[in-house]
Motif scaffolding. Structure first.
Motif, mmCIF file in Angstrom:
data_model
loop_
_atom_site.group_PDB
_atom_site.id
_atom_site.type_symbol
_atom_site.label_atom_id
_atom_site.label_comp_id
_atom_site.label_asym_id
_atom_site.label_seq_id
_atom_site.Cartn_x
_atom_site.Cartn_y
_atom_site.Cartn_z
ATOM 1 N N ILE A 41 0.882 -1.301 0.242
ATOM 2 C CA ILE A 41 -0.202 -0.018 -0.138
ATOM 3 C C ILE A 41 1.002 1.126 -0.018
ATOM 4 N N ALA A 42 0.087 2.354 -0.260
ATOM 5 C CA ALA A 42 0.851 3.488 -0.497
ATOM 6 C C ALA A 42 1.031 4.288 0.854
ATOM 7 N N SER A 43 1.864 3.901 1.791
ATOM 8 C CA SER A 43 2.021 4.222 3.150
ATOM 9 C C SER A 43 3.380 4.057 3.741
ATOM 10 N N ILE A 44 3.706 4.613 4.756
ATOM 11 C CA ILE A 44 5.189 4.972 5.364
ATOM 12 C C ILE A 44 5.199 4.550 6.943
ATOM 13 N N TYR A 45 5.965 3.961 7.283
ATOM 14 C CA TYR A 45 6.062 3.524 8.714
ATOM 15 C C TYR A 45 7.624 4.268 9.070
ATOM 16 N N TYR A 46 7.335 5.091 9.987
ATOM 17 C CA TYR A 46 8.717 5.987 10.221
ATOM 18 C C TYR A 46 8.815 6.487 11.821
ATOM 19 N N TYR A 47 9.779 6.919 11.981
ATOM 20 C CA TYR A 47 9.957 7.242 13.494
ATOM 21 C C TYR A 47 9.899 8.885 13.447
ATOM 22 N N GLU A 48 9.469 9.555 14.241
ATOM 23 C CA GLU A 48 9.475 11.238 14.414
ATOM 24 C C GLU A 48 10.440 11.502 15.475
ATOM 25 N N VAL A 102 12.366 13.177 10.091
ATOM 26 C CA VAL A 102 11.689 12.029 10.424
ATOM 27 C C VAL A 102 12.752 11.008 10.151
ATOM 28 N N MET A 103 12.669 9.766 10.707
ATOM 29 C CA MET A 103 13.540 8.846 10.149
ATOM 30 C C MET A 103 12.681 7.638 9.328
ATOM 31 N N PRO A 104 12.562 7.485 8.259
ATOM 32 C CA PRO A 104 12.089 6.570 7.275
ATOM 33 C C PRO A 104 12.413 4.984 7.758
ATOM 34 N N ILE A 105 11.610 4.386 7.755
ATOM 35 C CA ILE A 105 11.946 2.744 7.941
ATOM 36 C C ILE A 105 11.418 2.044 6.938
ATOM 37 N N TYR A 106 10.154 1.731 6.609
ATOM 38 C CA TYR A 106 9.728 1.054 5.570
ATOM 39 C C TYR A 106 8.500 1.519 4.795
ATOM 40 N N TYR A 107 8.033 1.082 3.487
ATOM 41 C CA TYR A 107 6.922 1.394 3.064
ATOM 42 C C TYR A 107 5.956 0.262 3.391
ATOM 43 N N TYR A 108 4.918 0.426 3.807
ATOM 44 C CA TYR A 108 3.976 -0.573 4.294
ATOM 45 C C TYR A 108 3.445 -1.523 3.263
ATOM 46 N N THR A 109 3.358 -2.541 3.892
ATOM 47 C CA THR A 109 2.333 -3.773 3.424
ATOM 48 C C THR A 109 1.344 -3.827 4.436
ATOM 49 N N GLN A 110 0.116 -4.569 4.206
ATOM 50 C CA GLN A 110 -0.845 -4.779 5.227
ATOM 51 C C GLN A 110 -1.134 -6.266 4.885
ATOM 52 N N VAL A 111 -1.420 -6.766 6.216
ATOM 53 C CA VAL A 111 -1.763 -8.254 6.209
ATOM 54 C C VAL A 111 -3.309 -8.393 6.998
ATOM 55 N N SER A 112 -3.999 -9.346 6.431
ATOM 56 C CA SER A 112 -5.443 -9.348 6.832
ATOM 57 C C SER A 112 -5.829 -10.933 6.765
ATOM 58 N N LEU A 113 -6.558 -11.203 7.547
ATOM 59 C CA LEU A 113 -7.499 -12.449 7.387
ATOM 60 C C LEU A 113 -8.953 -12.237 7.380
ATOM 61 N N GLN A 114 -9.620 -12.785 6.321
ATOM 62 C CA GLN A 114 -11.025 -12.392 6.045
ATOM 63 C C GLN A 114 -11.860 -13.747 5.895
ATOM 64 N N LYS A 115 -12.807 -14.214 6.426
ATOM 65 C CA LYS A 115 -13.532 -15.399 6.038
ATOM 66 C C LYS A 115 -14.156 -15.211 4.631
ATOM 67 N N PRO A 116 -13.958 -16.369 3.850
ATOM 68 C CA PRO A 116 -14.421 -16.487 2.589
ATOM 69 C C PRO A 116 -16.027 -15.957 2.206
ATOM 70 N N TYR A 117 -16.842 -16.095 3.343
ATOM 71 C CA TYR A 117 -18.174 -15.549 3.313
ATOM 72 C C TYR A 117 -18.365 -13.955 3.326
ATOM 73 N N LEU A 118 -17.447 -13.175 3.792
ATOM 74 C CA LEU A 118 -17.356 -11.909 3.636
ATOM 75 C C LEU A 118 -17.202 -11.218 2.595
#
Length: 569
Positions: free
Chosen positions: A316-323, A532-548
């Motif tokens: 995703i187009a987001s960033i994880y960093y320290y301020e 700011v101290m850039p660390i990594y560009y985000y990925t995101q993990v999810s679990l979703q029931k197949p019926y949703l």
């Protein structure tokens, strides 16, 4: 707030496991090839074989933190974003394809010079039956910009696109009628901008621009009690036990209620990621993970193999960093900030700690954000090569910075992060790197989300964990937050050249020149100042029931739950 786009390098990292399309923080579930259900009450075929709607349309989630505020004018975080987009609707909604579509406004006109937008409002109602009018938007926007509003709305600058909005907010203009928004009549809102803004329509889906019912006037506690929250979105807040649970119920006054299939959305509030995963496995919740929940990094490889039909990892187009608090010792010295940033291994963090295929970041603007031309990306045009990890150079810079500050030893340093197993592991790993590579002992401290946000806002910290999801698809959303006086400027950054570059970009019509200004500003922020101290560009993990089904994921990881539905299972 969101459009879809994440290509090239990031696409190479996207892992879609099985047939579920649930994005990891911005979640997507089969919203492409199957027809939407048409009858929320019965067993209508949903367009995929014998699939039928479940009798109980209650979506069960977990949130890793409480919602800090239900006031659109005061919100500035991801948990509030999820809640407010269920409860409110702006002039525009972002559809499943990331395009701007009708919301409260059923259509709009844009003047030839791109400065005047005329929104034509549909017949819609507040949850108490009152009509939603153009005056409700004028009232809400004035409330955000009014210098008398307490506390000062952190996103007031998001409205500075409007003519004279900045001057009114700063008290230079007293008459709000001079600001570029007016109700021509109850169903017509006219908005005048300072400069043509290509992403202005996208901004109209952002919560700071949501309407607010006039009943909030004079009631400072209206956003703390579901009984006094009159809203205009697909759902209303019907129950809220602070720190324990929230419940949203379908709003029968919503203009598009026939397209809303869920009757309720319930969410527990548990900040233990392992507990959230256990609840998912036990069938107590229908979805786990980002954007509102969390999954322990060390469980990611296991879950990918154990639940392949439920698991998704998405770039995703987001960033994880320290301020760094640039006004607090010892980080009021740029050389010390640079030393801390250069003394860690980002690749080791993503390979050994986070375990979710993130990309190490050496800039601030992530892949997936639009560039100068149609179809281009900023990060492809301007590489993130503003610094390198170099432990020898880091030690040298630290010594030079300490000498400039007159230190014989570095003052005690505390790193704060909001309660999360993932954030804790990253903090401990980075603190260990600072100890090994710089010889510095750093204390780590977890804080509850609401406390953490306030401490960052107030500057009551030295180093803090942070992440940024874009408010719209343009580099400006990553850079204007560090302008002097911006409500999101937690690092207390104050650089006149940086401010001017962004002011120039606001006014510039030539998109190529805008991007050049952004690049120069990013260079100041990261290469010159390391605010700011850039660390990594985000990925995101999810679990979703197949019926949703029916969740809408965006390029930045946000997810719209309002059009979700549950199949029989």
């Amino acid at each position: 707030m969101k459009k879809s786009k994440s290509l090239l390098l990031m696409i190479a990292l996207v892992l879609v496991i099985g047939t579920a399309l649930a994005g990891c923080g911005g979640n997507k579930a089969n919203n492409g090839n199957t027809a939407s259900p048409t009858n929320a009450a019965g067993n209508t075929n949903t367009g995929s074989g014998d699939e039928k709607l479940a009798a109980d349309q209650t979506l069960r989630l977990n949130m890793s933190a409480d919602v800090p505020t239900f006031d659109p004018g005061q919100a500035q975080d991801s948990q509030s974003n999820v809640a407010l987009k269920l409860m409110y609707e702006g002039l525009v909604r972002i559809d499943k394809d990331g395009k701007e579509g009708p919301g409260v406004a059923e259509k709009w006109d844009i003047s030839a010079d791109g400065l005047v937008y005329t929104f034509h409002l549909r017949d819609s109602q507040w949850s108490n039956g009152d009509p939603v009018t153009a005056n409700d938007f004028v009232f809400a926007w004035k409330r955000v910009l009014d210098p008398a509003t307490v506390p000062a709305p952190p996103y007031a600058q998001q409205l500075y696109y409007l003519k004279n909005a900045e001057q009114f907010n700063k008290g230079e203009i007293k008459d709000f009628s001079q600001v570029g928004v007016k109700a021509v009549d109850e169903h017509t809102l006219e908005v005048t901008l300072n400069n043509p803004t290509a992403y202005f329509l996208n901004l109209m889906s952002f919560y700071t621009y949501f309407p607010v019912h006039k009943s909030v006037e004079g009631n400072e506690k209206w956003a703390t009690d579901p009984k006094t929250m009159i809203t205009n979105g697909p759902f209303t807040l019907t129950n809220w036990i602070t720190g324990q649970s929230v419940e949203y119920t379908k709003n029968d006054k919503y203009w598009d209620k026939d397209d809303i299939k869920l009757n309720k959305i319930t969410a527990t509030i548990v900040n233990e990621a392992s507990t959230e995963v256990l609840s998912y496995k036990n069938g107590e919740i229908d979805r786990a993970g980002a954007p509102n929940g969390d999954i322990p990094p060390d469980q990611i490889p296991v879950l990918k193999n154990e639940l392949p039909d439920d698991f998704t990892l998405k770039a995703i187009a987001s960033i994880y960093y320290y301020e760094f608090n640039t006004k607090a010792e010892p980080f009021d010295n740029a050389k010390i900030r640079k030393a801390f940033s250069m003394a860690i291994s980002r690749q080791d963090i993503v390979d050994k700690v986070t375990l979710a295929s993130q990309v190490p970041a050496f800039g601030y603007i992530p892949p997936g954000i639009k560039g100068a031309s149609e179809g281009s990306e900023y990060r492809n045009d301007y590489k993130d090569d503003f610094f390198k990890e170099d432990y020898t150079e880091a030690k040298k810079l630290l010594e030079e910075g300490m000498k400039e500050k007159g230190y014989t030893t570095l003052p005690p340093v505390t790193l704060i992060y909001n309660t999360s197993e993932g954030h804790k592991k990253i903090a401990l790993a980075i603190a260990d790197m600072w100890k090994k590579n710089l010889g510095i002992d750093v204390k780590t401290e977890n804080q509850e989300w609401g406390v953490f946000i306030k401490n960052r806002q107030n500057g009551d910290y030295q180093v803090a964990r942070a992440g940024w999801n874009p408010d719209y698809n343009d580099p400006m959303t990553f850079l204007d937050m560090w302008k002097t006086g911006n409500g999101n400027n937690d690092i207390k950054f104050d650089n006149a050249e940086y401010n001017k570059l962004l002011d120039d970009a606001y006014k510039e019509v030539d998109n190529t020149k805008r991007m050049e200004s952004f690049h120069k500003a990013e260079e100041i922020l990261i290469k010159d100042e390391m605010g700011v101290m850039p660390i990594y560009y985000y990925t995101q993990v999810s679990l979703q029931k197949p019926y949703l089904k029916g969740l809408v994921s965006q390029y930045d990881g946000t997810v719209d739950y309002s059009k979700a539905y549950l199949l029989e299972h």
